[in-house]
Design a protein around this motif. Structure first.
Motif, mmCIF file in Angstrom:
data_model
loop_
_atom_site.group_PDB
_atom_site.id
_atom_site.type_symbol
_atom_site.label_atom_id
_atom_site.label_comp_id
_atom_site.label_asym_id
_atom_site.label_seq_id
_atom_site.Cartn_x
_atom_site.Cartn_y
_atom_site.Cartn_z
ATOM 1 N N THR A 283 -4.009 -11.809 3.330
ATOM 2 C CA THR A 283 -3.792 -10.784 2.301
ATOM 3 C C THR A 283 -3.845 -9.384 2.881
ATOM 4 O O THR A 283 -3.634 -8.409 2.167
ATOM 5 C CB THR A 283 -4.870 -10.913 1.196
ATOM 6 N N GLY A 284 -4.130 -9.280 4.168
ATOM 7 C CA GLY A 284 -4.168 -7.968 4.808
ATOM 8 C C GLY A 284 -3.139 -7.877 5.911
ATOM 9 O O GLY A 284 -2.199 -8.671 6.004
ATOM 10 N N THR A 285 -3.330 -6.880 6.759
ATOM 11 C CA THR A 285 -2.390 -6.621 7.843
ATOM 12 C C THR A 285 -2.687 -7.532 9.025
ATOM 13 O O THR A 285 -3.844 -7.777 9.361
ATOM 14 C CB THR A 285 -2.504 -5.156 8.291
ATOM 15 N N VAL A 286 -1.602 -8.025 9.656
ATOM 16 C CA VAL A 286 -1.730 -8.824 10.858
ATOM 17 C C VAL A 286 -1.358 -7.951 12.045
ATOM 18 O O VAL A 286 -0.247 -7.393 12.088
ATOM 19 C CB VAL A 286 -0.844 -10.078 10.820
ATOM 20 N N GLU A 287 -2.282 -7.783 12.972
ATOM 21 C CA GLU A 287 -2.008 -6.970 14.148
ATOM 22 C C GLU A 287 -2.125 -7.838 15.397
ATOM 23 O O GLU A 287 -2.960 -8.734 15.460
ATOM 24 C CB GLU A 287 -2.997 -5.805 14.236
ATOM 25 N N ALA A 288 -1.282 -7.541 16.372
ATOM 26 C CA ALA A 288 -1.317 -8.287 17.623
ATOM 27 C C ALA A 288 -1.060 -7.333 18.771
ATOM 28 O O ALA A 288 -0.219 -6.427 18.662
ATOM 29 C CB ALA A 288 -0.274 -9.405 17.622
ATOM 30 N N THR A 289 -1.789 -7.498 19.855
ATOM 31 C CA THR A 289 -1.573 -6.671 21.042
ATOM 32 C C THR A 289 -0.642 -7.355 22.042
ATOM 33 O O THR A 289 -0.310 -6.784 23.072
ATOM 34 C CB THR A 289 -2.915 -6.361 21.726
#
Length: 311
Positions: A283-289
């Motif tokens: 339900t939130g933001t998905v961040e990936a480096t």
């Protein structure tokens, strides 16, 4: 019992502590008993003691204390303690007639006085008689306050010990409930053992993280339980004695647990590979480096595949 009238009064004080306590009349399979005889000087003057003889009534009567094969042994710091027979050579004290176990304690240096520091004489491996009742240990001491003047007769006293009727099963006899290994891998085996009489019904209880092995019952008498485990589990061993339920617990931990559900209200960090075998709702933001790779498409809310733009 021997008439104490011709004997003198003791110069030392005596008390007896039993191990185990309280003292029960023996039952089948009961362990040996230990007596700790505490000898002390309650006066202001030093007392010199050359010899003390303890006579324990032997037999199967209520007034008997021991009923073994005269197999006890004794010890005391600075003293020699040995079991003797009435006809032992060099015995200056007349022993009582009848069936007794006699223990003689002699000091290695009779010139050493008994003052503030007392003496503990320990008699081990004694088989207590089976009839409840009160038995009296007869004590005869050769002691003096004047080192150059030993008495012509021994000081005499007795210590009474009561053998209580043994309870049906002492609660303390059930103990040492534990797992063979305190940790197991998920799906690994668990082997529980404990000590106690095999005449009791024991029930092993546990949560959904454990399962009994094939053919293993949870209410048993043979002092062991086998099963498997998938996550940290506390096992409960319950049994009834004298119309009361008693409980022992032991816990087995699992470093790689299997969970049927998990809710994390704070941050969660996975320091390794994360595999999701079902749907994942975010339900939130998905961040990936790093790159995100999928074998299917990323879909927008309308179900349309998303196409990333090449730089």
């Amino acid at each position: 019992m021997t008439d104490p009238a011709p004997l003198g009064q003791p110069l030392l004080d005596y008390a007896v502590i039993t191990e185990p306590f309280p003292l029960y009349a023996a039952t089948e399979g009961a362990p040996p008993t230990t007596l700790h005889i505490v000898v002390s000087n309650g006066g202001a003057e030093s007392v010199y003691c050359r010899e003390i003889i303890f006579s324990l009534p032997h037999g199967d009567l209520a007034q008997s204390l021991v009923d073994g094969d005269k197999d006890g042994d004794g010890s005391a710091t600075g003293w020699t303690v040995e079991q003797i027979d009435p006809g032992v050579p060099g015995l200056d004290i007349a022993l009582p007639e009848g069936d007794y176990e006699h223990f003689r304690a002699t000091h290695k240096d009779e010139k050493t006085g008994v003052d503030r520091s007392g003496i503990t004489i320990t008699l081990k491996n004694l088989r207590i008689s089976k009839e409840p009742g009160t038995a009296r240990i007869e004590i005869r001491e050769t002691a003096t306050k004047d080192l150059g003047n030993w008495p012509t007769s021994a000081g005499y006293t007795t210590c009474a010990l009561t053998k209580f009727p043994a309870p049906e099963v002492p609660v303390q006899i059930v103990n040492d409930f534990r797992a063979e290994k305190p940790e197991a891998a998920s799906g690994g085996n668990v082997h529980l053992t404990w000590r106690g009489p095999t005449t009791l019904d024991y029930t092993v209880s546990y949560g959904s993280g454990a399962k009994a092995a094939d053919g293993q019952k949870d209410t048993i008498r043979d002092l062991k339980w086998d099963g498997t485990i998938t996550r940290d589990t506390t096992f409960y061993l319950t049994y009834d004695i004298n119309q009361a339920t008693h409980c022992l617990t032991t816990t087995v931990t699992v470093p790689d647990p299997q969970l049927t559900g998990l809710t994390v209200t704070g941050a969660a960090t996975v320091k390794g590979k994360l595999t999701v075998e079902g749907d994942a709702d975010v339900t939130g933001t998905v961040e990936a480096t790093e790159d995100i790779t999928t074998r299917k498409h990323f879909l927008d809310p309308k179900g349309t595949p998303l196409r990333g733009e090449r730089q």
